[in-house]
Design an enzyme around this catalytic site. Structure first.
Site, mmCIF file in Angstrom:
data_model
loop_
_atom_site.group_PDB
_atom_site.id
_atom_site.type_symbol
_atom_site.label_atom_id
_atom_site.label_comp_id
_atom_site.label_asym_id
_atom_site.label_seq_id
_atom_site.Cartn_x
_atom_site.Cartn_y
_atom_site.Cartn_z
ATOM 1 N N PRO A 40 0.818 -1.208 0.000
ATOM 2 C CA PRO A 40 0.000 0.000 0.000
ATOM 3 C C PRO A 40 0.858 1.268 0.000
ATOM 4 C CG PRO A 40 0.082 -0.947 2.198
ATOM 5 C CD PRO A 40 0.798 -1.909 1.295
ATOM 6 N N TYR A 80 -6.628 13.335 -13.126
ATOM 7 C CA TYR A 80 -7.642 12.287 -12.951
ATOM 8 C C TYR A 80 -9.025 12.836 -12.619
ATOM 9 C CZ TYR A 80 -3.080 10.294 -11.674
ATOM 10 O OH TYR A 80 -1.745 9.967 -11.627
ATOM 11 N N CYS A 85 -0.056 29.195 -15.390
ATOM 12 C CA CYS A 85 -0.567 29.896 -16.563
ATOM 13 C C CYS A 85 -1.396 29.009 -17.464
ATOM 14 C CB CYS A 85 0.592 30.490 -17.343
ATOM 15 S SG CYS A 85 1.426 31.713 -16.364
ATOM 16 N N GLU A 86 -2.406 28.386 -16.905
ATOM 17 C CA GLU A 86 -3.377 27.704 -17.756
ATOM 18 C C GLU A 86 -4.695 27.546 -17.026
ATOM 19 O OE1 GLU A 86 -2.701 23.373 -18.493
ATOM 20 O OE2 GLU A 86 -0.625 23.988 -18.196
HETATM 21 N N1 LLP Z 1 2.526 -1.400 -6.138
HETATM 22 C C1 LLP Z 1 2.642 -1.135 -7.450
HETATM 23 C C2 LLP Z 1 3.287 -2.099 -8.312
HETATM 24 C C3 LLP Z 1 2.133 0.069 -7.967
HETATM 25 O O1 LLP Z 1 2.235 0.319 -9.261
HETATM 26 C C4 LLP Z 1 1.507 0.997 -7.092
HETATM 27 C C5 LLP Z 1 0.980 2.257 -7.607
HETATM 28 C C6 LLP Z 1 1.422 0.680 -5.734
HETATM 29 C C7 LLP Z 1 1.934 -0.529 -5.290
HETATM 30 C C8 LLP Z 1 0.788 1.597 -4.728
HETATM 31 O O2 LLP Z 1 -0.547 1.837 -5.003
HETATM 32 P P1 LLP Z 1 -1.462 2.622 -3.938
HETATM 33 O O3 LLP Z 1 -1.608 1.763 -2.728
HETATM 34 O O4 LLP Z 1 -0.791 3.906 -3.628
HETATM 35 O O5 LLP Z 1 -2.738 2.814 -4.680
HETATM 36 N N2 LLP Z 1 -0.617 8.801 -9.346
HETATM 37 C C9 LLP Z 1 -1.856 8.084 -9.154
HETATM 38 C C10 LLP Z 1 -1.617 6.713 -8.562
HETATM 39 C C11 LLP Z 1 -0.694 5.871 -9.385
HETATM 40 C C12 LLP Z 1 -0.388 4.554 -8.727
HETATM 41 C C13 LLP Z 1 0.705 3.851 -9.423
HETATM 42 N N3 LLP Z 1 1.073 2.615 -8.827
HETATM 43 C C14 LLP Z 1 -2.792 8.906 -8.287
HETATM 44 O O6 LLP Z 1 -2.426 10.000 -7.870
HETATM 45 O O7 LLP Z 1 -3.914 8.511 -8.040
#
Ligand code: LLP
Length: 423
Positions: free
Chosen positions: A283, A325, A352-353
């Protein structure tokens, strides 16, 4: 969202909201803004530690914090101290984590396009696990791994599960750049090839179906695919990845880390997996999101015919998630957290957008005006870590608070920092 005062449940565990202010970790947010300036990321250390402990207790040894959600040396050390491994996805993340003092033996190395240098670094450091993503990487490992330079590995597979979340953060489906497909036979072939590399020990499989997922069904489904796929393999661990969602606005609710783990363990049992198999996860968001709050200063309030624009001193450079998103957030006035919020504004940044919007319809007290401090809770994940210098805006400082004390863990960038790459 509504004109009601902001919900206390969106705040860090130690937060207290009173008539004239908010304190987190025993420290007043207004005082922090005065001392460190704005925009400012504030993290409650108690909340970070509590979530890490919950994850460490809910899964088996080897469960990791996904550092892409928020990484600095202090955060990597904190996760390590609370019993978690740290997951990195690039050489840059690996470097920061190793510099922080976390031993390589507690680091898990990911990446869908690892360079030769990144693989060499991971091997030389002796990471706990390297998660293998593709056949080109297997070819590199064939050349680089040997009994003198051994490697403990997992293989990343795509279970063919469509998670209910934004398509940009969905990764478990067949049409993806990540991992080996279970259904077309690639995952099985990868396992056979990896097992033939002398010095490489394959411990199990890994799957990550996506991020910001509220329903446990997708994780259960993924676990049952993994269980069926690996039933005859003599693996010692399975990792279900990250992806547990968090509530960002009133009306949302997410399972706790414990509830998430319980449903995954259930699915593992139902899938007939051995009881001594280690069930792991990584996580990120669920550890750091709610611990963080971002404080801004309001500079301009501009009524136009259609609405009121309220501009703060940050924006898409410190929180690109609304733009990327369409993610929702709430706002509150740092001096009036218990006040009703009848003033509806579009909360925008200084970039600036026109797309530089933090909250499309933010509810704030009638008294909030130019000069007020406005803050957005639940901004601990994928804000600072995805921050940019767009329009040459320096990145904010990051402060950890605990027991009435604040300490800066990342200082604010200066114009000199921005100029340091010029040659
Ligand atoms: N493990 C792997 C292989 C991953 O690719 C990710 C996230 C995680 C764990 C952790 O996921 P989490 O528990 O944080 O959901 N930038 C996007 C989220 C991209 C997540 C990419 N991978 C956002 O702001 O929502």
């Amino acid at each position: 969202m509504s004109i009601e005062p902001i919900l206390a449940t969106l705040f860090a565990d130690t937060a207290t909201l009173h008539e004239s202010g908010v304190s987190v970790g025993g420290v007043d947010l207004r005082e922090l803004a005065t001392r460190y300036g704005t925009p400012l990321f504030v993290y409650d250390e108690e909340t970070l530690r509590a979530r890490c402990r919950e994850a460490a207790g809910a899964f088996d040894d080897g469960v990791a914090f996904a550092s892409k959600s928020f990484l600095c040396g202090a955060m990597a050390r904190l996760a390590f101290e609370e019993g978690l491994c740290v997951d990195v996805a690039t050489g840059g993340e690996l470097d920061i984590v190793l510099r922080s003092g976390v031993p390589a033996s507690r680091v898990i190395m990911h990446g869908n396009n690892k360079s030769r240098e990144e693989i060499a670094h991971a091997l030389a450091a002796g990471v706990h696990r390297l998660v293998v993503d593709n056949f080109d990487e297997i070819e590199q490992l064939r050349q680089m791994v040997n009994p003198e330079q051994p490697l403990n590995a997992l293989v990343r597979v795509t279970p063919g599960v469509e998670a209910h979340t934004h398509e940009y953060v969905r990764t478990g489906q067949e049409d993806t750049k990540f991992g080996f497909s279970v259904s077309n036979g690639d995952a099985r072939r990868a396992i056979t090839e990896l097992r033939a590399i002398p010095g490489l020990r394959l411990h199990g499989v890994h799957a990550h179906i996506g991020s910001q997922i509220f329903e446990v069904d997708g994780f259960r489904e993924s676990m049952s695919v993994l269980a069926a796929f690996t039933r005859d393999d003599d693996f010692d661990e399975l990792c279900i990845g990250g992806g547990l969602g968090v509530a960002y606005v009133a009306g949302e609710s997410a399972p706790s880390i414990n509830e998430w783990a319980e449903s995954i363990r259930d699915a593992a049992r139902e899938g007939g997996l051995r009881a001594d198999l280690r069930i792991l996860a990584e996580p990120g968001r669920a550890i750091v999101a709610q611990a963080g709050v971002t404080i801004y200063s309001v500079g301009v309030v501009k009524p136009v015919t259609q609405r009121i624009y309220m501009a703060v001193d940050g924006g898409m450079s410190d929180n690109p998630r609304p733009v990327l998103y369409g993610s929702g957030y709430e706002a509150f006035d740092v001096d009036l957290p218990l006040a009703p919020r009848p003033q509806v504004v579009r909360l925008v940044g200084k970039h600036c957008e026109s797309g530089d919007v933090l909250i499309d319809e933010a509810y704030l007290p009638a008294q909030t005006k130019a000069g007020s401090l406005v803050a957005t809770p639940v901004t601990g994940a994928y804000g600072y870590s995805m921050a940019s210098n767009y329009n040459r805006v320096p990145r904010p400082a990051v402060v950890f608070v605990r027991d009435g004390q604040a300490h800066e863990v990342l200082r604010r960038e200066t114009f000199d920092d921005l100029a340091r790459l010029e040659v």
